[in-house]
Scaffold this active site. Structure first.
Site, PDB file in Angstrom:
ATOM      1  N   GLY A   1      37.769  53.442  36.083  1.00  0.00           N
ATOM      2  CA  GLY A   1      38.605  54.085  37.099  1.00  0.00           C
ATOM      3  C   GLY A   1      39.867  54.715  36.541  1.00  0.00           C
TER       4      GLY A   1
ATOM      5  CD  GLU B   1      36.296  47.039  39.904  1.00  0.00           C
ATOM      6  OE1 GLU B   1      35.475  46.996  40.839  1.00  0.00           O
ATOM      7  OE2 GLU B   1      36.518  48.085  39.250  1.00  0.00           O
TER       8      GLU B   1
ATOM      9  CE  LYS C   1      33.790  50.218  40.383  1.00  0.00           C
ATOM     10  NZ  LYS C   1      34.836  50.328  39.396  1.00  0.00           N
TER      11      LYS C   1
ATOM     12  CD  GLU D   1      30.988  48.619  34.353  1.00  0.00           C
ATOM     13  OE1 GLU D   1      30.534  49.664  34.806  1.00  0.00           O
ATOM     14  OE2 GLU D   1      31.558  47.762  35.051  1.00  0.00           O
TER      15      GLU D   1
ATOM     16  CB  SER E   1      36.149  57.179  33.064  1.00  0.00           C
ATOM     17  OG  SER E   1      37.206  56.492  33.714  1.00  0.00           O
TER      18      SER E   1
ATOM     19  CG  ASN F   1      29.801  49.053  41.316  1.00  0.00           C
ATOM     20  OD1 ASN F   1      29.774  48.772  42.524  1.00  0.00           O
ATOM     21  ND2 ASN F   1      30.582  48.422  40.455  1.00  0.00           N
TER      22      ASN F   1
ATOM     23  CG  HIS G   1      32.266  45.135  38.124  1.00  0.00           C
ATOM     24  ND1 HIS G   1      33.621  45.349  38.135  1.00  0.00           N
ATOM     25  CD2 HIS G   1      31.685  46.340  37.883  1.00  0.00           C
ATOM     26  CE1 HIS G   1      33.846  46.642  37.919  1.00  0.00           C
ATOM     27  NE2 HIS G   1      32.693  47.259  37.760  1.00  0.00           N
TER      28      HIS G   1
END
Ligand code: 13P
Length: 255
Positions: free
Chosen positions: A179, A103, A11, A173, A218, A9, A101
């Protein structure tokens, strides 16, 4: 045996030219190796046409890298300025679409009902949704991670018919691991993946055994093999490390 999958991904990273370089390098690495995993890249919308042509041009009886998108609209078409429909993604030969996701949930207010619309459109257009779930740090500190993830699955995936559920990939996730450099331990991942499979099984029975469940957060070359060694971890959804062809390839080779 379940499919093994490693998906990148990207992003909102890379220019089109940088994306081309990344995929060119990755194609060279992947073509020369016998990888056990299916490889997917999910670049930004603006890159899909170019990258899609690149991965298809190298077809030699086998397409080494599949194309995915990071999101799609919850409406089939119409006056929705700035949105990209599932049909448009299909027309670019996308095979996968990431849905829900964290985000998107956090910064764009996506919720169960809008995600269900997207999921259905992806499936109706013959693509595979990669449906993301995961708890925040606060949820885990309050020991509510199973409740939160269970609810995320139930509110969306429980609305699907079995024939549609069959097409879904799930990605776990944990938000606190995305991240941050802080990865879930392989035991934490395995426990949650087994729980997710159980929740899917409660509604869909045996079908749950064939659903790939990917880990994201990560994941990197140094921890991928350990995570992938767990029986319910069927691969990874990789953010930062998918922006380096070498790191991403090392993760792919971790099976
Ligand atoms: P990182 O691998 O950068 O933690 O991101 C994970 C992720 O969000 C993939 O969708």
């Amino acid at each position: 045996m379940r499919r093994k999958i490693v998906a990148g991904n990207w992003k909102m990273n890379t220019t089109v030219a940088e994306g081309e370089t990344l995929v060119k390098e990755l194609l060279e690495l992947v073509e020369e190796s016998d990888t056990a995993a299916e490889v997917i890249v999910c670049p930004p919308f603006t890159h899909l046409d170019t990258i899609g042509r690149m991965v298809r041009a190298n077809y030699d009886g086998k397409q080494y890298i599949q194309l995915g998108a990071q999101n799609c609209a919850g409406q089939p078409s119409g006056a929705f300025t700035g949105e990209v429909s599932a049909l448009m993604l299909k027309s670019l030969s996308c095979k996968y679409v990431i849905i829900g996701h964290s985000e998107r949930r956090e910064y764009f207010g996506e919720t169960g009902s809008s995600l269900f619309q997207k999921l259905i459109l992806v499936i109706q257009n013959g693509m595979t949704p990669i449906f993301c779930v995961g708890e925040k740090l606060k949820d885990r500190e309050e020991k509510r991670e199973y409740e939160i993830v269970g609810d995320q699955i139930k509110e969306v995936l429980y609305q699907l018919k079995g024939a549609d559920m069959e097409k879904v990939i799930i990605a776990y996730e944990p938000v606190w691991a995305i991240g941050t450099g802080r990865t879930a331990t392989s035991e934490q991942a395995e426990e949650m993946h087994a729980f997710i499979r159980k929740i899917v099984s409660d509604k869909f029975g045996k079908l749950s055994q064939q659903i790939p469940i990917l880990y994201g957060g990560s994941c990197k070359p140094s921890n991928a093999a350990e995570l992938f060694s767990k029986s319910n971890v069927d691969g990874g959804l990789i953010g930062g490390a998918s922006l380096s062809s070498e790191d991403f390839f090392r993760i792919i080779k971790s099976f």
